[in-house]
Motif scaffolding. Structure first.
Motif, PDB file in Angstrom:
ATOM      1  N   PHE B 315      -1.154   1.545  -1.156  1.00 12.22           N
ATOM      2  CA  PHE B 315      -1.434   1.644  -2.511  1.00 12.22           C
ATOM      3  C   PHE B 315      -0.247   1.071  -3.561  1.00 12.22           C
ATOM      4  CE2 PHE B 315      -5.608   3.341  -3.027  1.00 12.22           C
ATOM      5  CZ  PHE B 315      -6.058   3.871  -1.891  1.00 12.22           C
ATOM      6  N   ARG B 316       1.012   1.424  -3.386  1.00 20.96           N
ATOM      7  CA  ARG B 316       1.953   0.490  -4.024  1.00 20.96           C
ATOM      8  C   ARG B 316       1.799  -1.087  -3.875  1.00 20.96           C
ATOM      9  NH1 ARG B 316       7.753   1.732  -2.631  1.00 20.96           N
ATOM     10  NH2 ARG B 316       8.402   0.691  -4.633  1.00 20.96           N
ATOM     11  N   ASP B 319      -1.149  -2.219  -5.704  1.00 21.37           N
ATOM     12  CA  ASP B 319      -0.893  -2.213  -7.099  1.00 21.37           C
ATOM     13  C   ASP B 319      -0.347  -3.231  -7.650  1.00 21.37           C
ATOM     14  OD1 ASP B 319      -1.129  -0.587  -9.429  1.00 21.37           O
ATOM     15  OD2 ASP B 319       0.686  -0.134  -9.387  1.00 21.37           O
ATOM     16  N   HIS B 370      -0.892   8.836  -7.242  1.00 18.21           N
ATOM     17  CA  HIS B 370      -0.598   7.355  -7.251  1.00 18.21           C
ATOM     18  C   HIS B 370      -1.741   6.673  -6.869  1.00 18.21           C
ATOM     19  CE1 HIS B 370       1.314   3.679  -5.847  1.00 18.21           C
ATOM     20  NE2 HIS B 370       1.704   3.798  -7.015  1.00 18.21           N
ATOM     21  N   GLN B 371      -2.524   7.089  -5.838  1.00 21.24           N
ATOM     22  CA  GLN B 371      -3.777   6.425  -5.488  1.00 21.24           C
ATOM     23  C   GLN B 371      -4.687   6.277  -6.557  1.00 21.24           C
ATOM     24  OE1 GLN B 371      -4.480   8.730  -1.886  1.00 21.24           O
ATOM     25  NE2 GLN B 371      -3.768   7.390  -0.473  1.00 21.24           N
ATOM     26  N   ARG B 373      -4.224   6.343  -9.627  1.00 25.75           N
ATOM     27  CA  ARG B 373      -3.853   5.626 -10.737  1.00 25.75           C
ATOM     28  C   ARG B 373      -4.156   3.990 -10.194  1.00 25.75           C
ATOM     29  NH1 ARG B 373       0.679   8.846 -10.901  1.00 25.75           N
ATOM     30  NH2 ARG B 373       1.926   7.536  -9.856  1.00 25.75           N
ATOM     31  N   VAL B 374      -3.782   3.821  -8.948  1.00 26.71           N
ATOM     32  CA  VAL B 374      -4.350   2.278  -8.338  1.00 26.71           C
ATOM     33  C   VAL B 374      -5.608   2.020  -8.574  1.00 26.71           C
ATOM     34  CG1 VAL B 374      -3.904   0.753  -6.584  1.00 26.71           C
ATOM     35  CG2 VAL B 374      -1.982   2.082  -7.261  1.00 26.71           C
ATOM     36  N   ARG B 377      -6.432   1.216 -12.140  1.00 19.47           N
ATOM     37  CA  ARG B 377      -6.083   0.144 -12.423  1.00 19.47           C
ATOM     38  C   ARG B 377      -6.976  -1.132 -11.943  1.00 19.47           C
ATOM     39  NH1 ARG B 377      -0.528  -0.829 -14.481  1.00 19.47           N
ATOM     40  NH2 ARG B 377       0.548  -0.291 -12.547  1.00 19.47           N
TER      41      ARG B 377
END
Lengths: 559, 559
Positions: B315-316, B319, B370-371, B373-374, B377
């Motif tokens: 996921f980073r 992103d 975090h997942q 948020r992506v 996005r």
């Protein structure tokens, strides 16, 4: 960029009556009314385009708004309104493209706002007045034609192997459906968002079978059964609504006004409302006069007064002033709102209307709903609004709502000639904004207790207390008043009008969102942007090029 | 219209680390972190402007986003994050005006979207990660500077007779505060709308006393007590948060990728994600690969994997691809999303993360956040998105969310080599969209029972069933697949990009609205419009003329 009512052509007028409609036929038969669209292509509001294929312009929509309003006041016994067409195979082709292409940005945006408000009136009539609108699509409904259908409670489409529903704006014109089509698809009709995507990008639309599957319509019949089934459904709708009403309507007489001009200034004087446009300063002053006579004490008395009742007439006059400002005075950036009269008399009218409504008077209900619509039209002005509370004013009850429509309010704090406000039950729920909350709820959003505190007040509220309670923005004393107001007005007039419009729209609708706020707060903004871009309105833009055999040329940068 | 990363300058890069920050200092001391803004005016992201007075550009904000993310992963024991300045009397002057004035429309809009997302990350850290952000305004916070403060849970302002908070965008620049300033004022901080109006039109802003009265800040201290009081308050915040955490952070290693170009096409290959840009067609293909190893079964195991854990790293990488597409590939209008791998393995990772999170693993929580948020996005891309579900894909659990971010999804219905979907508990609430609902809730908005129906499913879901349940838009068979996809893609690419952006934004956020959807759905639209108008960006527009002694020239037509 084409005509603009502020700069060129004759001013737009807003009064219509069914006997002189050019584009609609209103037929009432007991509990069923039929609104038939039959646009006279040779009678556009402006020169330069033909209204082919039952396409509409502002003139067509002003008639529709008139009809919707008259149905509520003049034909209150109606329970079902069929919206249909007299043009073979074509219900309505939507807003006229040539008209859009030749109109200024400002006119386009104001046109869309007005048509949106009319669609909201249709929905309110269904929800509040037991007049259920049924779209009887006996032909294709494209673009604004389908959006009109979406404003109805139900949509039926003829199954003739030809007629379809469609929103071709994105694929054909490079703009959005501007009258709530997108929002009502997903938020009202609850069409799944990917299905909505498919629908909104398919220019030719879908015929009955697919449209039903996609929830775009609620049913349909083949041509052979169409008339009979629609009539049957209308009769059923009347039954479900409790049968033909026994209400007797009142006549909405034409408004009268006198007009005078002096240099760049223009004054419109109605019996209860004055609009003074100071053209040299881009300021308009709107004064609403309170009632001079006590209210009718009985439903019969109110009915006897008819459209002459202050509470109805004053708001009809105010409504027309707001439309004048939008369409005929684009340059005006600031409205100074004031009232004059006896606050107690205003409260007495609110008392009487609320009591009569509670006792079952349909007319009292309609008068209050009408007031509410005019107040929401005020919420929707793309102009800054300051209220001034001065001695002799009557910001009380329904007229106090005017204060909270405004971006700011100033109240003179002069003990030698006190100005006061007064609240009424109508301020706590009767007059809802587009997001369903009262203006005081919005004002006190998140301030626990504040609403209850002001609700407990009785009697007139003086300036210092009004400021302390947050009912007005500022309460300068007589020494500061002139300077403070002068500076506030001058500053406001010096700012970018675009930034002000955007800022006000972001601050006015606090809290929850609804279909309506999405229409006026979100859709309008996206459409404003798109209407401005070369991809729509440039020399080779899609809107400009519509009908041209060449394809439009796009800058494909995605924003 | 100035530089545009797509057409001119070197591409924007997105990886930063604290030891090479140019504009921020991140200092961690037990439970308190201090983020100090000290912008290097000579290190702008692009040539052509100086970052004076702690003003920021995208480069400054990319560092901030990095710091906010590292605080969560690398310093999870932190309970209070002080945001402050190293520049005397100036906390932050907001976005750099020269940078805005020289940037293209597209860049400005993408810049604002990114800064908005970072502010939302700040708020999420406060709400979900027990890291409470406190704005310690030891100097003036103007425009974007005050908006950064608004994203913090609390705002304190120094009382030095000079420092003020302000939103001068409307009066000075003719644009809106572009990073949520308006919405957070009225909807989050619950400033009364007329007071907000006064604030947003007063260029010089308000110092502590007035700012407190207007709720613009939560408190403040004189200079003599400032340091001590802020430190005391930070310590108190740590205590209120349960004291310094015992969590041990993990290191967010730099992402690695290989890059190749071939004509107008460009390929970025990360270990788990590929981005292929077909520059000749304005299409990008994004492929997410599922995990090849089973998940860590324990919190310690997950911690041991650190940023190498598939669920975090993939996921980073995704992103970064999304940011690449936004800033370095403006012309791309359509993203084709696909996955490859073992659906069971994806579900196993979801299982493990959910279980470890429920057992109290802070890292499992952060990975899932975090997942989320992506995925949000992705919801916010101003590009059309189609998902393609093919044999060998792994749209399962968290990766199935990708499907519902998309505007449409196509699933191949080929019994000889079946494609399947699989749902997981994470699809029913863990990954919320900006309006607080899950993507399936949005998908089935108003369809009573549908959500429960799919929740009850177990095992893989084949194409026909997925279409019938509404989990995908279309499930063509292998005979139709090529044509249907080809036509859909070609059509999409032929439409006006503006109309598509507007349409997609109106269809994506169904149902309730929140602060976040107002930011991305409404504010963005108004700002898009205003950023395009001559009153802001014309030769004599307010943004263009900023700093020029002459006053801007406005067309005062109100829209």
């Amino acid at each position: 960029m084409g005509h603009d009512s502020a700069t060129a052509a004759a001013p737009v007028t807003f009064q219509r009556s069914p006997d002189s409609y050019k584009h609609w036929k209103l037929h009432v038969d007991g509990g069923v009314a039929t609104l038939t669209l039959n646009v006279d292509k040779d009678a556009p509001l402006r020169d330069g385009y033909e209204l082919k294929l039952n396409s509409y312009d502002l003139g067509v929509d002003i008639e529709l708004a008139d009809a919707v309003r008259r149905l509520r006041f003049e034909h209150p016994q109606v329970r079902c309104v069929l919206v249909t067409s007299a043009v073979p195979k074509m219900f309505c082709a939507g807003a006229n493209i040539r008209m859009l292409a030749q109109s200024s940005h400002t006119f386009k945006v104001n046109f869309c706002k007005f048509t949106n408000e009319t669609r909201c009136e249709v929905e309110e009539a269904t929800a509040q007045s037991n007049q259920r609108y049924v779209a009887a699509l006996n032909g294709t409904a494209a673009g604004g034609g389908y959006e009109l259908a979406e404003a109805c409670a139900e949509i039926y489409l003829i199954d003739d192997g030809f007629s379809a529903v469609s929103l071709p704006e994105v694929p054909l014109l490079g703009v959005l459906p501007g009258t709530g089509g997108l929002t009502r698809l997903v938020d009202k009709r609850k069409v799944r968002r990917d299905i909505a995507d498919v629908f909104c990008t398919k220019a030719e639309g879908f015929r009955l079978r697919d449209a039903l599957r996609m929830r775009l319509v609620d049913g349909g019949w083949p041509k052979s059964k169409w008339e009979a089934e629609i009539a049957r459904h209308a009769a059923q709708t009347v039954q479900a609504g409790g049968g033909v009403g026994s209400e007797q309507g009142i006549a909405l007489h034409p408004l009268t006004r006198t007009e005078s001009t002096s240099g760049p200034s223009r004054t419109l004087r109605y019996p209860h409302v004055e609009l003074v446009i100071d053209g040299s300063r881009r300021v308009a002053q709107v004064t609403v006069h309170g009632p001079s006579a006590p209210p009718a004490a009985t439903a019969e008395g109110l009915w006897g007064q008819g459209a002459g009742a202050w509470a109805l007439q004053a708001f009809r006059e105010l409504d027309e002033c707001l439309l004048e400002l939008r369409f005929n005075h684009n340059q005006v950036g600031l409205i100074l709102l004031q009232t004059q009269g006896d606050a107690k008399a205003v409260l007495a009218h609110d008392d009487a209307l609320s009591r009569l409504r509670a006792e079952g008077s349909w007319l009292a209900r309609e008068v209050q709903l009408h007031q509410g619509r005019v107040l929401r039209r005020l919420d929707n002005m793309a102009k800054s609004m300051f209220a001034r509370v001065l001695p002799g004013s009557c910001f009380a009850g329904t007229l106090a709502e005017l204060l909270w429509c405004c971006d700011r309010s100033y109240m003179l704090d002069d003990p030698s000639q006190p100005s006061t406000l007064a609240l009424h039950d109508v301020n706590f729920g009767v007059h809802a904004t587009h997001n369903g909350n009262s203006r005081l709820q919005i004002r006190y959003f998140g301030e626990a207790g504040a609403l209850a505190r002001v609700r407990g007040l009785s009697g007139p509220i003086a300036a210092a207390q009004a400021e302390q309670l947050g009912l007005v923005t500022r309460a300068p004393d007589d020494l500061d008043w002139d300077d403070e107001l002068r500076i506030a007005i001058e500053e406001r007039l010096s700012f970018s009008p675009d930034a002000l419009t955007g800022m006000e729209q972001n601050l006015r609708f606090v809290g929850a969102e609804t279909c309506d706020t999405k229409l006026f707060g979100r859709l309008t903004a996206w459409q404003n942007w798109i209407f401005q871009r070369p991809n729509a309105v440039g020399e080779r833009g899609a809107l400009t090029m519509y009908g041209d055999p060449r394809t439009p040329v796009f800058d494909f940068t995605r924003t």
